[in-house]
Design a protein around this motif. Structure first.
Motif, short mmCIF file in Angstrom:
data_model
loop_
_atom_site.label_atom_id
_atom_site.label_comp_id
_atom_site.label_asym_id
_atom_site.label_seq_id
_atom_site.Cartn_x
_atom_site.Cartn_y
_atom_site.Cartn_z
N GLU A 142 0.83 -1.20 0.00
CA GLU A 142 0.00 0.00 0.00
C GLU A 142 0.87 1.26 0.00
OE1 GLU A 142 -3.25 2.20 2.88
OE2 GLU A 142 -2.95 0.05 3.05
N GLU A 143 1.91 1.27 0.81
CA GLU A 143 2.81 2.42 0.86
C GLU A 143 3.53 2.62 -0.47
OE1 GLU A 143 6.76 3.80 3.35
OE2 GLU A 143 5.35 2.40 4.27
N PHE A 144 3.97 1.52 -1.09
CA PHE A 144 4.62 1.61 -2.40
C PHE A 144 3.68 2.18 -3.44
CE2 PHE A 144 5.30 -0.32 -6.57
CZ PHE A 144 6.55 0.16 -6.86
N ASN A 145 2.44 1.69 -3.47
CA ASN A 145 1.48 2.18 -4.45
C ASN A 145 1.16 3.65 -4.24
OD1 ASN A 145 1.23 -0.11 -6.05
ND2 ASN A 145 -0.32 -1.01 -4.70
N THR A 146 1.05 4.08 -3.00
CA THR A 146 0.79 5.49 -2.71
C THR A 146 1.93 6.35 -3.21
OG1 THR A 146 -0.50 4.87 -0.76
CG2 THR A 146 0.29 7.14 -0.87
N ALA A 147 3.17 5.95 -2.92
CA ALA A 147 4.34 6.70 -3.38
C ALA A 147 4.43 6.70 -4.90
CB ALA A 147 5.61 6.13 -2.77
N ARG A 148 4.13 5.56 -5.51
CA ARG A 148 4.19 5.45 -6.97
C ARG A 148 3.18 6.38 -7.63
NH1 ARG A 148 1.07 2.87 -10.39
NH2 ARG A 148 0.03 1.71 -8.75
N LYS A 149 1.95 6.40 -7.10
CA LYS A 149 0.92 7.26 -7.67
C LYS A 149 1.25 8.74 -7.48
CE LYS A 149 -2.76 3.89 -7.20
NZ LYS A 149 -3.97 3.49 -6.47
N ALA A 150 1.83 9.09 -6.33
CA ALA A 150 2.22 10.48 -6.09
C ALA A 150 3.32 10.90 -7.07
CB ALA A 150 2.67 10.66 -4.65
N ARG A 151 4.30 10.03 -7.26
CA ARG A 151 5.39 10.34 -8.20
C ARG A 151 4.88 10.41 -9.62
NH1 ARG A 151 9.74 13.03 -9.44
NH2 ARG A 151 11.21 11.85 -10.70
N GLU A 152 3.97 9.54 -9.99
CA GLU A 152 3.39 9.57 -11.33
C GLU A 152 2.63 10.87 -11.57
OE1 GLU A 152 0.26 6.98 -14.06
OE2 GLU A 152 1.01 6.15 -12.19
N ALA A 153 1.86 11.30 -10.57
CA ALA A 153 1.14 12.56 -10.69
C ALA A 153 2.11 13.74 -10.80
CB ALA A 153 0.21 12.75 -9.49
N GLU A 154 3.19 13.69 -10.03
CA GLU A 154 4.19 14.75 -10.10
C GLU A 154 4.83 14.82 -11.48
OE1 GLU A 154 8.62 15.59 -8.26
OE2 GLU A 154 7.21 14.38 -7.10
N LEU A 155 5.19 13.67 -12.03
CA LEU A 155 5.79 13.64 -13.37
C LEU A 155 4.79 14.08 -14.43
CD1 LEU A 155 7.86 10.35 -13.16
CD2 LEU A 155 8.74 12.69 -13.23
N ASN A 156 3.53 13.70 -14.29
CA ASN A 156 2.51 14.13 -15.25
C ASN A 156 2.36 15.65 -15.22
OD1 ASN A 156 1.92 11.63 -16.31
ND2 ASN A 156 0.29 11.23 -14.82
#
Length: 77
Positions: free
Chosen positions: A55-69
């Motif tokens: 869950e923590e990995f997915n949260t960090a991944r989604k946040a980073r993806e949103a930042e890159l977008n």
């Protein structure tokens, strides 16, 4: 290929070490201390820990993806 092998070895050693440590804690600590360390559901500690890590990995991944977008959305247009 060597890296994948050594990462797999490291993960395996980590899992075994955690399992041994939990078994030691269960065998050598009073019930109140075990409940404090492992929580009330002492049989599913590994599953809860793994679920929390995922869950923590997915949260960090989604946040980073949103930042890159946000960062590159102007370039793509």
């Amino acid at each position: 290929m060597k890296r994948v092998f050594w990462v797999a070895v490291g993960v395996t050693i980590g899992v075994v070490a955690v399992a041994k440590a939990q078994a030691y804690v269960k065998a050598n600590t009073p019930d109140k201390a075990r409940q404090f360390l492992l929580g009330p559901d002492q049989n599913n500690v590994m599953q809860r820990t793994l679920a929390g890590l995922i869950e923590e990995f997915n949260t960090a991944r989604k946040a980073r993806e949103a930042e890159l977008n946000r960062q590159y959305s102007g370039i793509a247009e």
